[in-house]
Scaffold this motif. Structure first.
Motif, PDB file in Angstrom:
ATOM      1  N   THR A 155       0.480  -1.299  -0.036  1.00  0.00           N
ATOM      2  CA  THR A 155       0.089   0.187   0.416  1.00  0.00           C
ATOM      3  C   THR A 155       0.714   1.010  -0.065  1.00  0.00           C
ATOM      4  OG1 THR A 155      -0.523   0.125   2.510  1.00  0.00           O
ATOM      5  CG2 THR A 155      -1.805  -0.852   1.051  1.00  0.00           C
ATOM      6  N   GLY A 156       2.372   1.091   0.427  1.00  0.00           N
ATOM      7  CA  GLY A 156       2.814   2.091   0.224  1.00  0.00           C
ATOM      8  C   GLY A 156       2.387   3.535   1.801  1.00  0.00           C
ATOM      9  N   LEU A 157       1.905   2.877   2.494  1.00  0.00           N
ATOM     10  CA  LEU A 157       1.371   3.747   3.686  1.00  0.00           C
ATOM     11  C   LEU A 157       2.158   3.012   4.804  1.00  0.00           C
ATOM     12  CD1 LEU A 157      -2.732   2.094   3.759  1.00  0.00           C
ATOM     13  CD2 LEU A 157      -1.243   4.566   3.178  1.00  0.00           C
ATOM     14  N   ASP A 158       2.073   4.150   5.885  1.00  0.00           N
ATOM     15  CA  ASP A 158       3.059   4.079   7.163  1.00  0.00           C
ATOM     16  C   ASP A 158       2.697   3.137   8.143  1.00  0.00           C
ATOM     17  OD1 ASP A 158       1.307   6.424   7.665  1.00  0.00           O
ATOM     18  OD2 ASP A 158       2.632   7.180   8.694  1.00  0.00           O
ATOM     19  N   ARG A 159       1.191   2.872   7.943  1.00  0.00           N
ATOM     20  CA  ARG A 159       0.520   2.446   9.407  1.00  0.00           C
ATOM     21  C   ARG A 159      -0.810   1.823   8.455  1.00  0.00           C
ATOM     22  NH1 ARG A 159      -0.956   7.974  10.245  1.00  0.00           N
ATOM     23  NH2 ARG A 159      -3.141   8.353  11.018  1.00  0.00           N
ATOM     24  N   LEU A 160      -1.427   1.363   9.571  1.00  0.00           N
ATOM     25  CA  LEU A 160      -2.674   0.570   9.296  1.00  0.00           C
ATOM     26  C   LEU A 160      -3.290   1.297  10.508  1.00  0.00           C
ATOM     27  CD1 LEU A 160      -2.200  -3.120   8.007  1.00  0.00           C
ATOM     28  CD2 LEU A 160      -3.432  -0.998   6.968  1.00  0.00           C
ATOM     29  N   ASP A 161      -4.968   1.085  10.441  1.00  0.00           N
ATOM     30  CA  ASP A 161      -5.776   2.114  11.254  1.00  0.00           C
ATOM     31  C   ASP A 161      -6.501   0.750  12.328  1.00  0.00           C
ATOM     32  OD1 ASP A 161      -5.005   5.182  10.721  1.00  0.00           O
ATOM     33  OD2 ASP A 161      -5.766   3.816   8.807  1.00  0.00           O
ATOM     34  N   VAL A 162      -6.922   0.063  11.603  1.00  0.00           N
ATOM     35  CA  VAL A 162      -7.662  -1.270  11.165  1.00  0.00           C
ATOM     36  C   VAL A 162      -7.041  -2.686  11.270  1.00  0.00           C
ATOM     37  CG1 VAL A 162      -9.387  -2.538  12.261  1.00  0.00           C
ATOM     38  CG2 VAL A 162      -9.536   0.268  12.152  1.00  0.00           C
ATOM     39  N   VAL A 163      -7.102  -3.617  11.747  1.00  0.00           N
ATOM     40  CA  VAL A 163      -6.010  -4.799  11.765  1.00  0.00           C
ATOM     41  C   VAL A 163      -7.329  -6.075  11.593  1.00  0.00           C
ATOM     42  CG1 VAL A 163      -4.225  -6.829  11.447  1.00  0.00           C
ATOM     43  CG2 VAL A 163      -3.823  -4.302  11.310  1.00  0.00           C
ATOM     44  N   TYR A 164      -7.654  -6.324  10.802  1.00  0.00           N
ATOM     45  CA  TYR A 164      -8.555  -7.876  11.545  1.00  0.00           C
ATOM     46  C   TYR A 164      -8.402  -9.620  10.255  1.00  0.00           C
ATOM     47  CZ  TYR A 164     -12.232  -4.559  11.210  1.00  0.00           C
ATOM     48  OH  TYR A 164     -13.437  -3.309  10.688  1.00  0.00           O
ATOM     49  N   LEU A 165      -8.528 -10.191  12.027  1.00  0.00           N
ATOM     50  CA  LEU A 165      -8.030 -11.430  11.851  1.00  0.00           C
ATOM     51  C   LEU A 165      -9.537 -11.598  10.392  1.00  0.00           C
ATOM     52  CD1 LEU A 165      -7.858 -13.094  15.258  1.00  0.00           C
ATOM     53  CD2 LEU A 165      -6.354 -12.075  13.786  1.00  0.00           C
ATOM     54  N   HIS A 166      -8.889 -12.616   9.300  1.00  0.00           N
ATOM     55  CA  HIS A 166      -9.619 -12.782   8.169  1.00  0.00           C
ATOM     56  C   HIS A 166     -10.317 -14.266   7.755  1.00  0.00           C
ATOM     57  CE1 HIS A 166      -9.781 -11.205   3.815  1.00  0.00           C
ATOM     58  NE2 HIS A 166     -10.887 -11.724   4.152  1.00  0.00           N
ATOM     59  N   ASP A 167     -11.210 -13.945   8.186  1.00  0.00           N
ATOM     60  CA  ASP A 167     -12.137 -15.748   8.322  1.00  0.00           C
ATOM     61  C   ASP A 167     -11.290 -16.534   9.155  1.00  0.00           C
ATOM     62  OD1 ASP A 167     -14.077 -15.189   6.730  1.00  0.00           O
ATOM     63  OD2 ASP A 167     -12.419 -15.698   5.055  1.00  0.00           O
ATOM     64  N   PRO A 168     -11.088 -16.696  10.766  1.00  0.00           N
ATOM     65  CA  PRO A 168     -10.442 -17.388  11.052  1.00  0.00           C
ATOM     66  C   PRO A 168     -11.509 -18.494  11.682  1.00  0.00           C
ATOM     67  CG  PRO A 168     -11.032 -15.163  12.751  1.00  0.00           C
ATOM     68  CD  PRO A 168     -11.590 -15.041  11.151  1.00  0.00           C
ATOM     69  N   LEU A 202      -1.412  -8.339  17.976  1.00  0.00           N
ATOM     70  CA  LEU A 202      -2.395  -7.071  17.217  1.00  0.00           C
ATOM     71  C   LEU A 202      -2.774  -6.240  18.369  1.00  0.00           C
ATOM     72  CD1 LEU A 202      -5.225  -8.582  14.334  1.00  0.00           C
ATOM     73  CD2 LEU A 202      -2.947  -7.500  14.204  1.00  0.00           C
ATOM     74  N   ALA A 203      -2.770  -7.138  19.610  1.00  0.00           N
ATOM     75  CA  ALA A 203      -2.382  -6.140  20.794  1.00  0.00           C
ATOM     76  C   ALA A 203      -1.564  -5.610  21.265  1.00  0.00           C
ATOM     77  CB  ALA A 203      -3.277  -6.830  22.395  1.00  0.00           C
ATOM     78  N   ASP A 204      -0.723  -6.200  20.945  1.00  0.00           N
ATOM     79  CA  ASP A 204       0.611  -5.750  20.831  1.00  0.00           C
ATOM     80  C   ASP A 204       1.181  -4.457  20.310  1.00  0.00           C
ATOM     81  OD1 ASP A 204       1.660  -7.746  23.088  1.00  0.00           O
ATOM     82  OD2 ASP A 204       2.896  -8.965  22.290  1.00  0.00           O
ATOM     83  N   LEU A 205       0.659  -4.755  18.917  1.00  0.00           N
ATOM     84  CA  LEU A 205       0.646  -3.286  18.719  1.00  0.00           C
ATOM     85  C   LEU A 205      -0.153  -2.309  18.318  1.00  0.00           C
ATOM     86  CD1 LEU A 205       1.254  -5.598  14.828  1.00  0.00           C
ATOM     87  CD2 LEU A 205       2.335  -4.812  15.581  1.00  0.00           C
ATOM     88  N   ARG A 206      -1.313  -2.615  18.941  1.00  0.00           N
ATOM     89  CA  ARG A 206      -1.717  -1.626  19.605  1.00  0.00           C
ATOM     90  C   ARG A 206      -1.799  -0.663  20.510  1.00  0.00           C
ATOM     91  NH1 ARG A 206      -8.111  -3.649  21.564  1.00  0.00           N
ATOM     92  NH2 ARG A 206      -6.319  -4.184  23.082  1.00  0.00           N
ATOM     93  N   ALA A 207      -0.750  -1.545  21.356  1.00  0.00           N
ATOM     94  CA  ALA A 207      -0.356  -1.130  22.514  1.00  0.00           C
ATOM     95  C   ALA A 207       0.698  -0.324  22.270  1.00  0.00           C
ATOM     96  CB  ALA A 207       0.209  -1.727  23.618  1.00  0.00           C
ATOM     97  N   GLN A 208       1.326  -0.269  21.153  1.00  0.00           N
ATOM     98  CA  GLN A 208       2.458   0.349  20.706  1.00  0.00           C
ATOM     99  C   GLN A 208       1.913   1.490  20.060  1.00  0.00           C
ATOM    100  OE1 GLN A 208       5.220  -2.756  18.589  1.00  0.00           O
ATOM    101  NE2 GLN A 208       4.970  -3.836  20.610  1.00  0.00           N
ATOM    102  N   GLY A 209       0.580   1.731  19.253  1.00  0.00           N
ATOM    103  CA  GLY A 209       0.671   3.144  18.713  1.00  0.00           C
ATOM    104  C   GLY A 209       0.653   2.259  16.882  1.00  0.00           C
ATOM    105  N   VAL A 210       1.000   0.907  17.109  1.00  0.00           N
ATOM    106  CA  VAL A 210       1.158   0.761  15.320  1.00  0.00           C
ATOM    107  C   VAL A 210      -0.418   0.929  14.708  1.00  0.00           C
ATOM    108  CG1 VAL A 210       2.432  -0.914  13.649  1.00  0.00           C
ATOM    109  CG2 VAL A 210       3.751  -0.406  16.097  1.00  0.00           C
ATOM    110  N   VAL A 211      -0.966   0.633  15.246  1.00  0.00           N
ATOM    111  CA  VAL A 211      -2.489   0.136  14.299  1.00  0.00           C
ATOM    112  C   VAL A 211      -3.391   0.888  16.134  1.00  0.00           C
ATOM    113  CG1 VAL A 211      -1.767  -2.075  13.123  1.00  0.00           C
ATOM    114  CG2 VAL A 211      -2.686  -2.193  16.029  1.00  0.00           C
ATOM    115  N   GLY A 212      -4.746   1.140  15.361  1.00  0.00           N
ATOM    116  CA  GLY A 212      -5.487   2.288  16.299  1.00  0.00           C
ATOM    117  C   GLY A 212      -6.722   0.907  16.886  1.00  0.00           C
ATOM    118  N   ALA A 213      -7.233   0.066  16.161  1.00  0.00           N
ATOM    119  CA  ALA A 213      -8.171  -0.501  16.747  1.00  0.00           C
ATOM    120  C   ALA A 213      -7.798  -2.452  15.553  1.00  0.00           C
ATOM    121  CB  ALA A 213      -9.376  -0.339  16.570  1.00  0.00           C
ATOM    122  N   ILE A 214      -8.371  -3.173  16.787  1.00  0.00           N
ATOM    123  CA  ILE A 214      -7.988  -4.519  16.218  1.00  0.00           C
ATOM    124  C   ILE A 214      -9.483  -5.104  16.126  1.00  0.00           C
ATOM    125  CG2 ILE A 214      -5.622  -4.640  16.938  1.00  0.00           C
ATOM    126  CD1 ILE A 214      -6.543  -5.919  19.306  1.00  0.00           C
ATOM    127  N   GLY A 215      -9.199  -6.472  15.537  1.00  0.00           N
ATOM    128  CA  GLY A 215     -10.510  -7.304  15.203  1.00  0.00           C
ATOM    129  C   GLY A 215     -10.204  -8.315  14.516  1.00  0.00           C
TER     130      GLY A 215
END
Length: 337
Positions: free
Chosen positions: A129-142, A157-170
């Motif tokens: 994507t060329g982006l510097d971050r993702l705002d939301v990351v989902y598990l896809h069809d687990p 993903l929770a670790d990445l959220r705590a570090q501010g790498v992603v904003g929300a997880i799902g």
């Protein structure tokens, strides 16, 4: 276009989202110019939430979406992508992808919900994507990977959220029962619910939607047309429902809903898009959009107002469940569409 916040996060989604599977050549080729113009049209209409995944076109969707957004203010929009299907070299290519996308199969998908797989998948997505971050990351069809998804992927993903790498997880799935487990038993902020809260299927009222309210978490609704049966003013035999030919009884039911909608002065697709917002846990409806014409139509449908009494009329005819919450006011005072 109004925005709604994913509960307990800083991430805000516009009520209507741009689903980027179609610009990954889902079912047929989408010309690159159409894909770029679709994103441009969505932007002009005020859409600021864009959803993609490595699965969509073996990375083509991510690449095209990133290219179309390049140069726009990064803080002005939200991008979500997904993990669980890692793209790896295909040692035995057959020429065309076998999972519904009209692209070369030089890559293949490998299920991987491990910590290493999640980190690599996000890194690859950022590169495409060329982006510097993702705002939301989902598990896809687990669906078949609960243990690894819940015990490895989500803590990562929770670790990445705590570090501010992603904003929300799902997590995003076509079923609702496991999504309810994710809401109740894990650290997800939001789930992407596909097809299980629509005018033809309200089964999410039995599990995921009550769980979201209990836990104070959010739901994004996708698949609100149930693979197409609710996408036209007049449903017809031969249309799809959940990726297969719609059963005749379901077509007849959709036609009856369409007739009642027409009596209230609204089209069936417009009602189908508005219906998820009758539940207070749902903050967004995201639709797949392939070209500028589809974007313009979806925006026009979204901007329509549901006539007073439509949902009550459908309940009275037994066409939607009587335990569907009645119209409500969302945070900020905005009335349900």
């Amino acid at each position: 276009m109004q925005r709604r916040k994913i509960h307990h996060t800083y991430v805000e989604l516009t009520e209507l989202g741009f689903g980027a599977s179609a610009i990954g050549n889902l079912y047929r080729v989408t010309p690159a110019a159409d894909a770029a113009a679709a994103v441009d049209t969505a932007w002009e209409a005020g859409i600021r939430y864009f959803d993609t995944a490595p699965h969509y076109g073996l990375g083509l969707s991510e690449w095209r979406l990133g290219s179309a957004l390049r140069g726009r203010p990064r803080d002005a929009y939200v991008v979500s992508s997904k993990v669980g299907r890692l793209l790896v070299p295909n040692e035995r290519p057959q020429g065309v992808d076998s999972e519904g996308f009209v692209v070369r199969d030089d890559l293949r998908r490998r299920w991987d919900f491990s910590r290493e797989g999640v980190l690599r998948s996000i890194e690859d997505t950022l590169e495409r994507t060329g982006l510097d971050r993702l705002d939301v990351v989902y598990l896809h069809d687990p669906d078949d990977h609960w243990r690894q998804a819940a015990e490895e992927a989500l803590p990562t993903l929770a670790d990445l959220r705590a570090q501010g790498v992603v904003g929300a997880i799902g997590a995003g799935m076509n079923q609702s029962a496991m999504l309810a487990r994710f809401l109740r038993e894990t650290a997800v902020d939001v789930v992407m619910l596909a097809g299980r809260y629509s005018l033809l299927d309200q089964s999410a009222l039995d599990d995921v939607l009550p769980a979201a309210l209990e836990q104070g978490k959010s739901v994004v609704a996708v698949g609100v047309f149930n693979s197409g049966l609710l996408s036209r003013d007049r449903p017809a035999h031969g249309m799809k429902y959940d990726y297969e030919d719609a059963p005749p009884k379901l077509v007849d039911r959709a036609r009856t809903i369409a007739e009642i909608c027409e009596r209230h002065g609204i089209s069936l697709p417009a009602a189908a898009m508005a219906f998820p917002f009758t539940h207070p846990a749902i903050i967004n409806v995201t639709l797949g959009m392939r070209n500028p014409e589809q974007v313009a139509r979806n925006v026009e449908l979204h901007r329509g107002r549901v006539p007073e009494g439509l949902w009550e009329d459908l309940r009275a005819h037994g066409l939607i469940r009587s335990d569907v919450p009645k119209e409500h006011t969302h945070e900020g005072g905005s009335q349900c569409p």
